[in-house]
Design a protein around this motif. Structure first.
Motif: not given
Length: 251
Positions: A55-57, A75-82
């Protein structure tokens, strides 16, 4: 058990910060580590090792360019929040995020905001949504905390809550906020609760510093609870070998 790596962004740089020190007024924070590598460099490393679900925060403003770089690298390999809302969630999926991660938009004013939760599901779909249930212990129970983990909500992390919220999302991300960053070992009571009662995949963060810590989480979590590690990793200035963690979890 899978290893889910992280890319924490602050002021456009990959950093490890003390979460409770991040100030809204000037976006300042106490920094434990700042990397001279870009977000894209980390994404490429995780891609090489096929570590899906990292994840990217985004910690504060001025991080969208770095986030875009990381998402473009895998692309498609990571999640993101914040700062994710129903209004901008689809934009990050279009950028390449596999999932969006949400806390404060759903847990507002001490309660679950089901209106916002429904908006998110409508925007990106249940299978693209991760709820961050970061929590602290109080009176022998765990309660979700928001606003840099400073404010308790009235939502208890329990069998009933996990089953109810699982109807709206694909995974849970759970930071044990009381032990996060202290490098004194994981909260195995919380790990056990998650393993026993979460009906969907869950990633645990907090206090993991050594390979024996990982073994304890794996055993207590019955192999069902995934892990993420920040400041303890040598990638972020710590002593725990990233490569050793990857190899252990891929065995």
């Amino acid at each position: 058990m899978q290893f889910r790596p992280c890319i924490d962004l602050h002021q456009g740089k990959v950093k490890q910060i003390v979460g409770s020190t991040l100030k809204d007024q000037d976006n300042s924070a106490t920094v434990n580590f700042e990397s001279d590598q870009s977000a894209g460099d980390y994404a490429n490393l995780y891609r090489k090792d096929n570590l899906r679900g990292g994840h990217i925060i985004k910690l504060g403003p001025d991080n969208d360019e770095a986030a875009r770089e990381a998402l473009s690298a895998w692309p498609g390999g990571l999640q993101i929040g914040g700062g994710i809302t129903a209004e901008n969630a689809a934009e990050f999926i279009t950028m390449g995020a596999s999932h969006i991660i949400v806390t404060s938009y759903v847990f507002k004013d001490g309660k679950i905001n089901f209106e916002n939760l429904h908006k998110l599901v409508a925007a990106v779909g249940k299978d693209r949504l991760i709820l961050d249930l970061s929590c602290k212990a109080k009176d022998d129970d765990y309660f979700i905390v928001t606003d840099r983990w400073q404010n308790f909500t009235d939502t208890k992390v329990s069998k009933e809550t996990l089953q109810e919220l699982a109807e709206y999302c694909d995974e849970f991300l759970v930071h044990a906020a009381s032990v996060e960053g202290m490098m004194q070992g994981p909260d195995l009571k919380l790990v056990s609760l998650l393993a026993e009662h979460s009906p969907i995949p869950v990633t645990y963060a907090g206090g993991i510093t050594t390979l024996p810590d990982i073994e304890n989480v794996n055993k207590t979590g019955q192999g069902k609870v995934h892990i993420t590690i920040g400041s303890a990793l040598d990638l972020f200035g710590g002593k725990l070998s990233y490569q050793d963690v990857v190899e252990y979890c891929q065995q």
